[in-house]
Design an enzyme around this catalytic site. Structure first.
Site, PDB file in Angstrom:
ATOM      1  N   ASP A  48      -6.421  -2.816   1.113  1.00 12.12           N
ATOM      2  CA  ASP A  48      -6.914  -1.812   0.130  1.00 12.12           C
ATOM      3  C   ASP A  48      -7.556  -0.844   0.931  1.00 12.12           C
ATOM      4  OD1 ASP A  48      -8.201  -0.865  -2.082  1.00 12.12           O
ATOM      5  OD2 ASP A  48      -9.749  -2.427  -2.276  1.00 12.12           O
ATOM      6  N   ASN A 107      -8.936   2.156  -0.901  1.00  6.14           N
ATOM      7  CA  ASN A 107      -9.915   2.668  -1.777  1.00  6.14           C
ATOM      8  C   ASN A 107     -11.041   1.829  -2.338  1.00  6.14           C
ATOM      9  OD1 ASN A 107      -8.326   1.584  -3.553  1.00  6.14           O
ATOM     10  ND2 ASN A 107      -7.997   3.591  -4.909  1.00  6.14           N
ATOM     11  N   ASP A 120     -11.034  -0.677  -4.444  1.00  2.00           N
ATOM     12  CA  ASP A 120     -10.964  -1.125  -5.795  1.00  2.00           C
ATOM     13  C   ASP A 120     -10.544  -2.635  -5.915  1.00  2.00           C
ATOM     14  OD1 ASP A 120      -8.475  -0.994  -5.331  1.00  2.00           O
ATOM     15  OD2 ASP A 120      -7.773   0.250  -7.131  1.00  2.00           O
ATOM     16  N   ASP A 136      -2.672  -1.231  -1.512  1.00  2.00           N
ATOM     17  CA  ASP A 136      -2.381   0.090  -2.045  1.00  2.00           C
ATOM     18  C   ASP A 136      -1.293   0.519  -0.918  1.00  2.00           C
ATOM     19  OD1 ASP A 136      -4.199   1.032  -0.360  1.00  2.00           O
ATOM     20  OD2 ASP A 136      -5.425   0.901  -1.835  1.00  2.00           O
ATOM     21  N   ASP A 146      12.373  -3.524  -3.943  1.00  2.19           N
ATOM     22  CA  ASP A 146      12.470  -4.867  -4.839  1.00  2.19           C
ATOM     23  C   ASP A 146      13.081  -4.198  -5.893  1.00  2.19           C
ATOM     24  OD1 ASP A 146      12.528  -7.351  -6.018  1.00  2.19           O
ATOM     25  OD2 ASP A 146      10.803  -7.790  -4.873  1.00  2.19           O
ATOM     26  N   ASP A 148      16.039  -9.186  -7.288  1.00  3.67           N
ATOM     27  CA  ASP A 148      15.334 -10.245  -8.319  1.00  3.67           C
ATOM     28  C   ASP A 148      16.341 -10.897  -8.982  1.00  3.67           C
ATOM     29  OD1 ASP A 148      12.761 -11.379  -8.902  1.00  3.67           O
ATOM     30  OD2 ASP A 148      13.119 -10.620 -10.866  1.00  3.67           O
ATOM     31  N   GLU A 170      18.383 -12.290  -4.715  1.00  3.40           N
ATOM     32  CA  GLU A 170      17.781 -13.879  -5.064  1.00  3.40           C
ATOM     33  C   GLU A 170      18.628 -14.557  -5.990  1.00  3.40           C
ATOM     34  OE1 GLU A 170      13.705 -15.715  -6.925  1.00  3.40           O
ATOM     35  OE2 GLU A 170      14.535 -13.856  -7.567  1.00  3.40           O
ATOM     36  N   HIS A 203       6.545 -14.717  -1.631  1.00  3.06           N
ATOM     37  CA  HIS A 203       5.398 -14.877  -2.974  1.00  3.06           C
ATOM     38  C   HIS A 203       5.790 -15.777  -3.566  1.00  3.06           C
ATOM     39  CE1 HIS A 203       8.896 -12.640  -4.439  1.00  3.06           C
ATOM     40  NE2 HIS A 203       8.290 -12.648  -5.561  1.00  3.06           N
ATOM     41  N   ASP A 204       6.608 -16.428  -3.995  1.00  4.90           N
ATOM     42  CA  ASP A 204       6.766 -17.430  -4.892  1.00  4.90           C
ATOM     43  C   ASP A 204       6.602 -19.018  -4.309  1.00  4.90           C
ATOM     44  OD1 ASP A 204       7.615 -15.441  -6.831  1.00  4.90           O
ATOM     45  OD2 ASP A 204       9.629 -15.845  -6.358  1.00  4.90           O
TER      46      ASP A 204
HETATM   47  C1  GLC Z   1      11.766 -13.921  -9.447  1.00  2.00           C
HETATM   48  C2  GLC Z   1      10.428 -13.317  -8.396  1.00  2.00           C
HETATM   49  C3  GLC Z   1       9.166 -13.806  -9.178  1.00  2.00           C
HETATM   50  C4  GLC Z   1       9.019 -13.625 -10.538  1.00  2.00           C
HETATM   51  C5  GLC Z   1      10.418 -13.860 -11.247  1.00  2.00           C
HETATM   52  C6  GLC Z   1      10.588 -13.039 -12.576  1.00  2.00           C
HETATM   53  O1  GLC Z   1      11.775 -15.215  -9.057  1.00  2.00           O
HETATM   54  O2  GLC Z   1      10.631 -13.692  -7.152  1.00  2.00           O
HETATM   55  O3  GLC Z   1       8.001 -13.561  -8.494  1.00  2.00           O
HETATM   56  O4  GLC Z   1       8.171 -13.916 -11.259  1.00  2.00           O
HETATM   57  O5  GLC Z   1      11.583 -13.378 -10.328  1.00  2.00           O
HETATM   58  O6  GLC Z   1      10.688 -11.746 -12.362  1.00  2.00           O
HETATM   59 CA    CA Z   2      -6.819   0.256  -3.707  1.00  2.00          CA
END
Ligand code: GLC
Ligand code: CA
Length: 530
Positions: free
Chosen positions: A23, A25, A27, A31, A100, A197, A238, A310-311
């Site tokens: 981050d 700025n 908040d 970013d 993405d 995705d 994915e 991230h999942d």
């Molecule tokens: C994919 C993404 C996940 C998201 C899902 C719906 O699995 O990696 O983070 O919640 O799709 O878009």
């Molecule tokens: Ca920020």
């Protein structure tokens, strides 16, 4: 493999979850400027591409996977001008940008949906799936029914994820065209590739009772990426396929569809769902890796190498030892994945051993999936305490806590209160501490990636498994022309592994190893060059 596939074997991709990266700025939200400020750090690590999780305009019902405008940046992350600077700064450092792409659904605040829901006969009315009555009893990924009623149309729309993520109707040619235009827009902006995705869901098979792998899937993927304009792109979908024939239909070079897939066999290994620990897992993971290394080699396919995203909560916390042997397991896991054949993906923080947090109640969590799971667990009879333990183990929030850069208040992520609480282990696990340690995971990653970069055998060479089924370790060879490397990765228990014929030691994670000693300690690795 063809030239294009071979060139992708030179990539080392770093995944950024922008909200939690840096981050600038104050908040409390990461970013684009924050990413720009860390590009030199990433080059130093040895990565040459970034997969940027969604940074488009979004009401954040699912942290950016609900896109309200594919051609604009989320206000909290910055502006299109910041994006142009980011791309310019990346390209000037020789880094590639993988955007993405979220083609299966939009936000319900996207202009297309706002129009679509108004009536049955407007230019956007068939952009989504509308039915007079629910046609099945599917459950949405984050809870509730997939069907939502809209009085204006007296109809229901399909949403495989949250109510705020209506599924696009790809059987409408206008939708295909719109998404081609989105791809082209980002190619013109300078994107070098896409992570796509839930690509398997853009064609539904209602009759077979599934929202994926429908009859037109390949037609649609081809429409996106089988064009002259997109021929040079690196694309990773994915996809929940785990059958080799199915996988070939997506990524065989002659099909002009995708470069590679994320498939999840090795993350699902031996578990019923991701919230429950599993035993003897590295051996299971090894066998799965051997299976897919062999199959992809045999069929000339590009494999993707990853443990984290991230999942999922950090792999090290589910499958390694993130306490007293955190350095050893982090480096062992890295070695057994990233020296294989394929395209490495490193998730932010993995390079210094980020591990799962531990919190006692749900007020420290944010993710829709975590809350849905928690409620289901409590409904099924678990106590609140037991349910929180499961979320601590498997929740996506673990992967989304702010990057702990240093020991300052806020972990160097932000001077403000972050959008989600910092990791419970922030004072112990952060980049500054790692770099000050004798045993630095970052320095190991750097050495390993430079080994990979400087030796073609690791990138384009063949793979051969050396250890066998009953072993509690993984030994494999990478070989190119006259050059052979042997990689030894021991698992949890001490082992005796004969390695005197393997050659010179070129990488190790126990500093007192001299060469080919046969006794291997927990998570000890050694790489030899013949
Ligand atoms: C994919 C993404 C996940 C998201 C899902 C719906 O699995 O990696 O983070 O919640 O799709 O878009
Ligand atoms: Ca920020």
């Amino acid at each position: 493999m063809n030239e294009k596939q071979l060139s992708f074997l030179d990539l080392v991709i770093y995944q950024i979850y922008p909200r939690s990266f840096k981050d600038t700025n104050n908040d409390g939200i990461g970013d684009l400027k924050g990413i720009i400020s860390k590009l030199d750090y990433l080059c130093d690590l040895g990565v040459n591409a970034i997969w940027l999780c969604p940074c488009y305009k979004s009401p954040n019902k699912d942290n950016g996977y609900d896109v309200a405008d594919y051609r604009d940046i989320m206000d909290e992350f910055g502006t299109m001008e910041d994006m142009r600077v980011l791309i310019r700064e990346m390209h000037s450092r020789g880094m590639k940008l993988i955007m993405d792409l979220v083609p299966n659904h939009t936000s319900d605040k996207h202009k297309w949906f706002i129009e679509s829901r108004k009536s049955k006969d407007n230019p956007y009315s068939d952009y989504y799936y509308w039915f007079d009555k629910p046609i099945n009893d599917w459950r949405a990924s984050f809870g509730g029914s997939v069907w939502e009623y809209v009085p204006e149309r007296d109809q229901y729309y399909l949403h495989s994820y949250t109510v705020g993520q209506p599924d696009l109707n790809w059987d409408n040619p206008k939708v295909v065209k719109e998404m081609q235009d989105v791809v082209d827009f980002w190619v013109d902006m300078g994107a070098d590739g896409f992570r796509i995705d839930v690509i398997d869901q853009i064609s539904k098979d209602f009759e077979a009772g599934r929202n994926c792998f429908g009859p037109n899937l390949h037609k649609y993927i081809n429409a996106l990426f089988g064009r002259e304009k997109t021929a040079h792109l690196f694309t990773v979908g994915e996809c929940w396929a785990n059958d080799i024939e199915e996988i070939k239909r997506h990524i065989s070079a002659d099909r002009n569809e995708l470069s590679t897939l994320f498939q999840f066999d090795h993350l699902e290994a031996g578990r019923s769902e991701k919230f429950t620990p599993m035993a003897d897992s590295l051996v299971t993971v090894r066998d799965i890796l051997i299976k897919w290394q062999s199959l992809t080699q045999q069929h000339q396919l590009l494999y993707s190498l990853f443990t984290d995203n991230h999942d999922n909560s950090p792999f090290i916390s589910r499958i390694g030892n993130d306490k007293e042997l955190r350095y050893e397991s982090a480096t062992c896991i890295a070695t057994m994945f990233y020296l294989l054949k394929g395209v490495p993906f490193i998730y932010q923080g993995q390079e210094f051993g980020i591990s799962s947090s531990h919190y006692d109640d749900m007020s420290y969590f944010d993710d829709v999936e975590s809350f849905d799971m928690y409620n289901r667990l409590v409904d099924s009879g678990l106590t609140e305490k037991e349910a929180v333990e499961k979320i601590n183990f498997g929740g996506r929030d673990n992967a989304r806590r702010p990057m702990p850069w240093d020991n300052s208040v806020g972990g160097g992520f932000s001077e403000a209160k972050a959008w989600i609480p910092l990791s419970s282990r922030v004072n112990e696990i952060n980049l500054e501490n790692d770099l000050n340690s004798q045993k630095s995971i970052f320095r190991f990653y750097k050495a390993m990636l430079s080994l990979r970069k400087n030796n073609i055998a690791f990138r384009k060479g063949g793979f051969k498994a050396v250890s066998s089924d009953g072993d509690k370790y993984f030994v494999f060879e990478r070989e190119y022309k006259n050059e052979t490397f042997t990689v030894v990765c021991n698992f949890e228990q001490p082992s005796v592994i004969e390695c005197k014929d393997f050659g010179t030691l070129v990488l190790n994670n126990y500093s007192d190893r001299v060469g080919a000693e046969s006794s291997f300690r927990p998570y000890e690795i050694a790489v030899f060059k013949a």
